[in-house]
Motif scaffolding. Sequence first.
Motif, PDB file in Angstrom:
ATOM      1  N   PHE A 187     -50.565 -55.980  53.248  1.00 45.19           N
ATOM      2  CA  PHE A 187     -49.296 -55.424  53.709  1.00 45.19           C
ATOM      3  C   PHE A 187     -48.489 -56.452  54.499  1.00 45.19           C
ATOM      4  N   LEU A 188     -49.160 -57.222  55.343  1.00 40.33           N
ATOM      5  CA  LEU A 188     -48.453 -58.243  56.115  1.00 40.33           C
ATOM      6  C   LEU A 188     -47.916 -59.344  55.213  1.00 40.33           C
ATOM      7  N   ASN A 189     -48.697 -59.735  54.207  1.00 42.39           N
ATOM      8  CA  ASN A 189     -48.221 -60.747  53.256  1.00 42.39           C
ATOM      9  C   ASN A 189     -47.017 -60.241  52.473  1.00 42.39           C
ATOM     10  N   VAL A 190     -47.055 -58.983  52.065  1.00 42.18           N
ATOM     11  CA  VAL A 190     -45.937 -58.407  51.319  1.00 42.18           C
ATOM     12  C   VAL A 190     -44.720 -58.277  52.215  1.00 42.18           C
ATOM     13  N   PRO A 229     -45.493 -49.204  38.890  1.00 51.91           N
ATOM     14  CA  PRO A 229     -45.423 -48.145  39.912  1.00 51.91           C
ATOM     15  C   PRO A 229     -46.416 -48.360  41.058  1.00 51.91           C
ATOM     16  N   LYS A 230     -47.628 -48.826  40.758  1.00 55.31           N
ATOM     17  CA  LYS A 230     -48.616 -49.073  41.820  1.00 55.31           C
ATOM     18  C   LYS A 230     -48.159 -50.206  42.729  1.00 55.31           C
ATOM     19  N   GLU A 231     -47.604 -51.262  42.137  1.00 55.31           N
ATOM     20  CA  GLU A 231     -47.117 -52.388  42.938  1.00 55.31           C
ATOM     21  C   GLU A 231     -45.903 -51.969  43.759  1.00 55.31           C
ATOM     22  N   SER A 232     -45.040 -51.154  43.194  1.00 54.76           N
ATOM     23  CA  SER A 232     -43.864 -50.658  43.927  1.00 54.76           C
ATOM     24  C   SER A 232     -44.287 -49.812  45.107  1.00 54.76           C
ATOM     25  N   ALA A 260     -45.667 -51.157  52.514  1.00 60.52           N
ATOM     26  CA  ALA A 260     -45.628 -52.297  53.434  1.00 60.52           C
ATOM     27  C   ALA A 260     -44.308 -52.347  54.192  1.00 60.52           C
ATOM     28  N   LEU A 261     -43.224 -52.109  53.498  1.00 60.67           N
ATOM     29  CA  LEU A 261     -41.919 -52.167  54.158  1.00 60.67           C
ATOM     30  C   LEU A 261     -41.677 -50.961  55.049  1.00 60.67           C
TER      31      LEU A 261
END
Length: 109
Positions: free
Chosen positions: A11-14, A31-34, A40-41
Amino acid sequence: MNLKFPTLDFFLNVYIDNTAADVDHSLTLSPKESFSLALALSLDGLAAGFGAGLVAANFIQIIIFSLIINIIAILGGCFVGNKIAEKTELNLSWLSGVTLILLAFLKLK
């Protein structure tokens, strides 16, 4: 594709570089990556909500204004991004990560 539940490090990297959410390097988000990118955001919103919970506030009004402003910001960003992409052949994918980092530093004040 086997996608495990992302760790806090992911999450921090994203959050720092949103292109890291594209784990299969397909240049399109599944969808999973989104979902991982959105989660994360959303950490920023979680922190802001926690801070708002510490003071007396009209939560319905905050939610409505936040929703409206976020929708306008997303639509405006998509519009500007598409216009810039149409006019230039430069790879500006790094610009969104730099913008997020700049916004994070501005919130430190």
